[in-house]
Enzyme design. Structure first.
Site, PDB file in Angstrom:
ATOM      1  NE  ARG A 185       1.216   1.850  -8.436  1.00 26.54           N
ATOM      2  CZ  ARG A 185       1.261   3.009  -7.808  1.00 26.54           C
ATOM      3  NH1 ARG A 185       0.335   3.898  -8.014  1.00 26.54           N
ATOM      4  NH2 ARG A 185       2.238   3.279  -6.971  1.00 26.54           N
ATOM      5  N   GLY A 186       1.169  -2.604  -8.999  1.00 23.12           N
ATOM      6  CA  GLY A 186       2.484  -2.892  -9.556  1.00 23.12           C
ATOM      7  C   GLY A 186       3.426  -1.720  -9.343  1.00 23.12           C
ATOM      8  CG  ASP A 187       6.489  -1.629  -7.272  1.00 26.47           C
ATOM      9  OD1 ASP A 187       5.898  -0.674  -6.725  1.00 26.47           O
ATOM     10  OD2 ASP A 187       6.744  -2.706  -6.710  1.00 26.47           O
ATOM     11  CG  ASP A 235      -0.190   1.339   3.990  1.00 29.76           C
ATOM     12  OD1 ASP A 235       0.423   1.521   2.933  1.00 29.76           O
ATOM     13  OD2 ASP A 235      -0.533   0.223   4.413  1.00 29.76           O
ATOM     14  CB  ALA A 271       8.175  -5.645 -15.112  1.00 33.26           C
ATOM     15  CD  GLU A 328       4.289 -14.615  -4.208  1.00 32.54           C
ATOM     16  OE1 GLU A 328       3.451 -13.905  -3.637  1.00 32.54           O
ATOM     17  OE2 GLU A 328       5.471 -14.271  -4.376  1.00 32.54           O
ATOM     18  CE  LYS A 332      -5.061  -2.098  -1.699  1.00 31.57           C
ATOM     19  NZ  LYS A 332      -3.663  -2.478  -2.025  1.00 31.57           N
ATOM     20  CG  HIS A 352       0.031 -12.371  -8.125  1.00 35.58           C
ATOM     21  ND1 HIS A 352       0.982 -11.895  -7.250  1.00 35.58           N
ATOM     22  CD2 HIS A 352      -0.458 -13.509  -7.545  1.00 35.58           C
ATOM     23  CE1 HIS A 352       1.071 -12.687  -6.203  1.00 35.58           C
ATOM     24  NE2 HIS A 352       0.211 -13.687  -6.365  1.00 35.58           N
ATOM     25  CD  GLN A 377       6.127  -5.322   1.293  1.00 36.33           C
ATOM     26  OE1 GLN A 377       6.037  -4.515   2.203  1.00 36.33           O
ATOM     27  NE2 GLN A 377       6.540  -4.995   0.101  1.00 36.33           N
TER      28      GLN A 377
HETATM   29  C1  LIG Z   1       1.044 -10.211  -1.685  1.00 34.20           C
HETATM   30  C2  LIG Z   1       1.683  -9.340  -2.739  1.00 34.20           C
HETATM   31  C3  LIG Z   1       1.819  -9.821  -4.042  1.00 34.20           C
HETATM   32  C4  LIG Z   1       2.411  -9.020  -5.022  1.00 34.20           C
HETATM   33  N1  LIG Z   1       2.527  -9.516  -6.295  1.00 34.20           N
HETATM   34  C5  LIG Z   1       3.065  -8.739  -7.266  1.00 34.20           C
HETATM   35  C6  LIG Z   1       3.143  -9.211  -8.616  1.00 34.20           C
HETATM   36  O1  LIG Z   1       2.738 -10.332  -8.918  1.00 34.20           O
HETATM   37  N2  LIG Z   1       3.690  -8.404  -9.555  1.00 34.20           N
HETATM   38  C7  LIG Z   1       4.142  -7.132  -9.238  1.00 34.20           C
HETATM   39  O2  LIG Z   1       4.628  -6.438 -10.137  1.00 34.20           O
HETATM   40  N3  LIG Z   1       4.072  -6.654  -7.979  1.00 34.20           N
HETATM   41  C8  LIG Z   1       3.547  -7.425  -6.982  1.00 34.20           C
HETATM   42  N4  LIG Z   1       3.472  -6.929  -5.705  1.00 34.20           N
HETATM   43  C9  LIG Z   1       4.029  -5.607  -5.400  1.00 34.20           C
HETATM   44  C10 LIG Z   1       3.013  -4.464  -5.590  1.00 34.20           C
HETATM   45  O3  LIG Z   1       2.621  -4.393  -6.945  1.00 34.20           O
HETATM   46  C11 LIG Z   1       3.700  -3.174  -5.154  1.00 34.20           C
HETATM   47  O4  LIG Z   1       3.940  -3.187  -3.764  1.00 34.20           O
HETATM   48  C12 LIG Z   1       3.024  -1.883  -5.557  1.00 34.20           C
HETATM   49  O5  LIG Z   1       3.924  -0.801  -5.277  1.00 34.20           O
HETATM   50  C13 LIG Z   1       1.744  -1.575  -4.792  1.00 34.20           C
HETATM   51  O6  LIG Z   1       0.707  -2.273  -5.297  1.00 34.20           O
HETATM   52  P1  LIG Z   1      -0.761  -2.127  -4.623  1.00 34.20           P
HETATM   53  O7  LIG Z   1      -1.639  -3.014  -5.385  1.00 34.20           O
HETATM   54  O8  LIG Z   1      -0.692  -2.242  -3.156  1.00 34.20           O
HETATM   55  O9  LIG Z   1      -1.069  -0.568  -5.014  1.00 34.20           O
HETATM   56  P2  LIG Z   1      -2.143   0.444  -4.490  1.00 34.20           P
HETATM   57  O10 LIG Z   1      -3.124  -0.170  -3.567  1.00 34.20           O
HETATM   58  O11 LIG Z   1      -2.651   1.170  -5.685  1.00 34.20           O
HETATM   59  O12 LIG Z   1      -1.252   1.445  -3.612  1.00 34.20           O
HETATM   60  C14 LIG Z   1      -0.091   2.087  -4.134  1.00 34.20           C
HETATM   61  C15 LIG Z   1       0.239   3.301  -3.255  1.00 34.20           C
HETATM   62  O13 LIG Z   1      -0.737   4.332  -3.482  1.00 34.20           O
HETATM   63  C16 LIG Z   1      -1.446   4.650  -2.282  1.00 34.20           C
HETATM   64  N5  LIG Z   1      -2.834   4.863  -2.699  1.00 34.20           N
HETATM   65  C17 LIG Z   1      -3.740   3.921  -3.064  1.00 34.20           C
HETATM   66  N6  LIG Z   1      -4.893   4.495  -3.455  1.00 34.20           N
HETATM   67  C18 LIG Z   1      -4.702   5.831  -3.374  1.00 34.20           C
HETATM   68  C19 LIG Z   1      -5.494   6.984  -3.657  1.00 34.20           C
HETATM   69  N7  LIG Z   1      -6.761   6.870  -4.102  1.00 34.20           N
HETATM   70  N8  LIG Z   1      -4.952   8.220  -3.471  1.00 34.20           N
HETATM   71  C20 LIG Z   1      -3.691   8.366  -2.999  1.00 34.20           C
HETATM   72  N9  LIG Z   1      -2.881   7.316  -2.700  1.00 34.20           N
HETATM   73  C21 LIG Z   1      -3.383   6.078  -2.886  1.00 34.20           C
HETATM   74  C22 LIG Z   1      -1.245   3.449  -1.376  1.00 34.20           C
HETATM   75  O14 LIG Z   1      -1.370   3.783  -0.011  1.00 34.20           O
HETATM   76  C23 LIG Z   1       0.178   3.022  -1.743  1.00 34.20           C
HETATM   77  O15 LIG Z   1       1.130   3.823  -1.110  1.00 34.20           O
HETATM   78  C24 LIG Z   1       2.892  -7.706  -4.694  1.00 34.20           C
HETATM   79  C25 LIG Z   1       2.760  -7.226  -3.368  1.00 34.20           C
HETATM   80  C26 LIG Z   1       2.158  -8.033  -2.406  1.00 34.20           C
HETATM   81  C27 LIG Z   1       2.048  -7.521  -0.995  1.00 34.20           C
END
Ligand SMILES: Cc1cc2nc3c(=O)[nH]c(=O)nc-3n(C[C@H](O)[C@H](O)[C@H](O)COP(=O)(O)OP(=O)(O)OC[C@H]3O[C@@H](n4cnc5c(N)ncnc54)[C@H](O)[C@@H]3O)c2cc1C
Length: 291
Positions: free
Chosen positions: A92-94, A146, A36, A2, A153, A62, A164
């Site tokens: 989804r991102g933060d 979780d 971001a 990465e 997905k 990503h 992670q």
């Molecule tokens: C391998 C890896 C690479 C990453 N790369 C980046 C990057 O390049 N840039 C960046 O900004 N961040 C990155 N992240 C961080 C990531 O964006 C954050 O951890 C973010 O908070 C969660 O993204 P997600 O895609 O898992 O979200 P989601 O899958 O949407 O989940 C977010 C939260 O919502 C919950 N959830 C999901 N669907 C639903 C639903 N339908 N109803 C209720 N709750 C739900 C999930 O359980 C989780 O708690 C990365 C993380 C990992 C593990």
């Protein structure tokens, strides 16, 4: 492997040096994170395209939903396709600023990665990966919640997940068990473990920030023992211990059937190369056989 979008010209030169070193290690793929803000996002798009066009590597870009309308997300996916990228890690991102703060959806955007997976899959012939969380995502109330949304997905069309980073292999194995128990069909999709070799006590703080949790006590104890009791950290010893920890984790993961290993490199090739050497891989050799 990465990579992160570099911050400046010097950082970009360093990234390209690492890219050329990694080319000789024949990774299955390399991924480029998506930040971001505007300029780093532009760099992700540009450099991922250059990786596709100017190297022997397979880039995975990503993509996050932060601050984007659905129309912008569609156009971004189109730009990736134009530059030769067919592999996307959909996230989804933060929230910008405070990653732990409340999530606010763009008024015309999406709430969860699952929706973005569907959008990307509908746009064309893309290979889509998603994030998974061995210890649960920090917003998930429990591991069952979780796992349910990770499986959602995968059912939406993601072909694999990348975890992670973690420092206890048991957490990875239990994640795999939870997915298998909930949906045996989706469990056949690869869950790729993410590793980060620790190279100094400073990178411990970075690792804890990235995984949102403290490192396990036995790992911290090993690193502090290596650092010594003197006024200065014994940097060479901490680095050697960090590489040893990553090597032991990699060996166990391979024994347990992990499909491949994803290394957070921070745009440096040396530490990852040392772990691969410890695993018996000669840099410049033919690729390791795919599992
Ligand atoms: C391998 C890896 C690479 C990453 N790369 C980046 C990057 O390049 N840039 C960046 O900004 N961040 C990155 N992240 C961080 C990531 O964006 C954050 O951890 C973010 O908070 C969660 O993204 P997600 O895609 O898992 O979200 P989601 O899958 O949407 O989940 C977010 C939260 O919502 C919950 N959830 C999901 N669907 C639903 C639903 N339908 N109803 C209720 N709750 C739900 C999930 O359980 C989780 O708690 C990365 C993380 C990992 C593990």
């Amino acid at each position: 492997m990465e990579f992160n979008p570099p911050r400046d010209i010097a950082g970009e030169a360093r990234l390209w040096q690492a890219v050329r070193e990694f080319e000789r290690m024949h990774p299955a793929f390399v991924s480029m994170t998506y930040g971001a803000g505007g300029s780093t996002r532009d760099r992700t798009l540009r450099i991922a395209g250059e990786l596709a066009q100017e190297t022997t590597l397979l880039p995975v870009a990503h993509l996050t939903a932060v601050g984007h309308s659905v129309a912008e997300l569609r156009s971004l996916v189109g730009s990736y396709a134009d530059s030769g990228i067919r592999n996307l890690l959909v996230l989804r991102g933060d929230p910008p600023g405070d990653p732990l703060g409340p999530w606010t959806r763009h008024p015309d955007g999406v709430d969860y990665a699952e929706e973005l997976v569907r959008i990307v899959r509908d746009l064309g012939d893309f290979h889509v990966g998603v994030a998974s969380f061995p210890q649960g995502h920090h917003r998930s109330p429990d591991l069952d919640h979780d796992t349910k949304f990770l499986v959602a997905k995968l059912r939406a069309g993601a072909e694999y997940s990348i975890t992670q980073m973690f420092f206890d292999v048991e957490h990875y194995l239990r994640l795999r068990d939870r997915v298998a128990a909930l949906d045996p069909a989706e469990a056949s999709k690869p869950i790729i473990p993410e590793l980060m070799p620790i190279t100094s006590l400073r990178t411990v703080a970075r690792a804890e920030q990235l995984c949102g949790r403290p490192l396990p006590e036995p790992v911290i104890a090993r690193l502090h023992r290596a650092a010594g009791t003197g006024p200065e950290e014994d940097q060479a010893a901490v680095r050697a211990e960090g590489i040893a920890i990553a090597t032991e984790m990699a060996q166990r993961l391979i024994r347990e059937g992990a499909p491949c290993l994803h290394f957070i490199t921070l745009n440096f090739a040396k530490a990852t190369g040392e772990v691969l050497t410890n695993l018996g891989y000669q840099v410049g050799e033919a690729p390791l056989p795919a599992r």
